[in-house]
Design a protein around this motif. Structure first.
Motif: not given
Lengths: 118, 232
Positions: B75-94
């Motif tokens: 359930m935790t993975l499902a509810v928070n899956a959108r974090h994956l998109f944030y990480g991908i988006s910030l790979l370069k920035q961070y």
């Protein structure tokens, strides 16, 4: 006397395990992209493309996510949300002041749901 | 030291909408946990280490439903899956942020991400400290809110109905800013339309993962025309 809350039905160990699992799952979703594409490795072109494009798609998704429980069918038929978002948009296009747009929009929404569409 | 102070000063105004939203939503979480018999210890633990609003509320209903670790994990993975998109988006920035980076990743939320990916940073301000203070301030608002709720419990009874709309308003304003910053509106349209379509197809509690899949598919299909137009 049996406990009153959810907490009372569980031992401390069970709660530690439970919260541990939720912390682990949550942090996994945060850290996974950075583990898969570490700094010492070149990021694949496709992922770079996603990194450029996704921020522009996610914010739209988040707006919908915030409105997910709003119903068009049941009163007040999404009117408070529609009116507030319209006002935010107009206010922001006009004044370009982020805090004014957000504050004004949220205040209007509170007035609408507390006094008009109760 | 001065660089950090300058970054804090530049970061704070961006977090004011989140300050309002997190204090109130955090307090709501604290009140809920308090009403279920949890002490401040558990409230604090959850708000520091889970630090994901919707997930923390889900946690309470999961516990009420019974003790199921595997179910809770999925359930935790499902509810928070959108974090994956944030990480991908910030790979370069961070990249290259050294010792601050783990905390920046650990404290990523919807609101922190939306500010980090959209805020203009003054030239003389150090980027990594700017992002650090955005993250830290938002995190501290959430913790403070949940503590206030946990301590005062149901004594806190003023009418805050609708105040969480401040976060909706934040995302709407960021959407407008993004819209005006680029000529290529296809990504924004893909995001909004995918989420709306999936919301109606899959219902309010199960539409984020389908939306993410639909967004990924559409964005992938549109890759070559979008890269050719090169206006992203």
């Amino acid at each position: 006397m049996k406990g009153t809350g959810v907490n009372m039905n569980y031992s401390t160990l069970q709660l530690v395990l439970f919260f541990g699992v939720v912390v682990l799952g949550t942090q996994l979703t945060r850290v996974l992209p950075f583990l898969v594409f570490p700094e010492n490795k070149e990021i694949p072109k496709y992922i770079k493309y996603l990194a450029d494009i996704l921020p522009f798609t996610i914010i739209g998704m988040l707006v919908v996510y915030c409105l997910k429980d709003v119903s068009f069918i049941q009163p007040p038929h999404a009117l408070p949300e529609a009116v507030s978002i319209l006002v935010i948009t107009l206010l922001h296009l006009w004044k370009k002041n982020t805090l004014l747009s957000i504050g004004g929009g949220a205040l209007l929404y509170m007035l609408l749901v507390q006094y008009i569409f109760t | 030291m001065n660089a950090q102070r300058a970054a804090l000063k530049a970061a704070f105004p961006h977090t004011i909408p989140v300050l309002t939203g997190y204090l109130v939503l955090g307090a709501a979480y604290g009140i809920l946990m308090n009403s279920k018999g949890f002490s401040l210890f558990w409230i604090l633990l959850a708000s520091i280490f889970i630090y994901a609003g919707s997930m923390q509320f889900v946690t309470v209903s999961l516990l009420a439903a019974g003790f199921d670790l595997m179910g809770a994990f999925l359930m935790t993975l499902a509810v928070n899956a959108r974090h994956l998109f944030y990480g991908i988006s910030l790979l370069k920035q961070y990249r290259g942020f050294g010792k601050l980076k783990p905390y920046l990743i650990f404290s990523l939320t919807d609101e922190t991400f939306s500010i980090v990916c959209s805020a203009g940073i003054p030239e003389q301000v150090d980027r990594k400290w700017f992002y650090f203070f955005i993250s830290l301030l938002n995190h501290s608002y959430w913790i403070t809110g949940s503590l206030i709720g946990g301590v005062l419990g149901s004594l806190l009874d003023f009418n805050t109905k609708g105040i969480d709309f401040v976060l909706t308003a934040l995302f709407v304003v960021i959407l407008i800013n993004q819209w005006q910053s680029t000529k290529n509106h296809l990504p924004a349209i893909i995001g909004i339309v995918s989420a709306i379509v999936c919301r109606f197809l899959f219902g309010a509690s199960n539409f984020i993962i389908p939306s993410m899949i639909m967004i990924l598919t559409l964005v992938t299909v549109a890759r070559s025309p979008m890269e050719r137009s090169n206006e992203v």
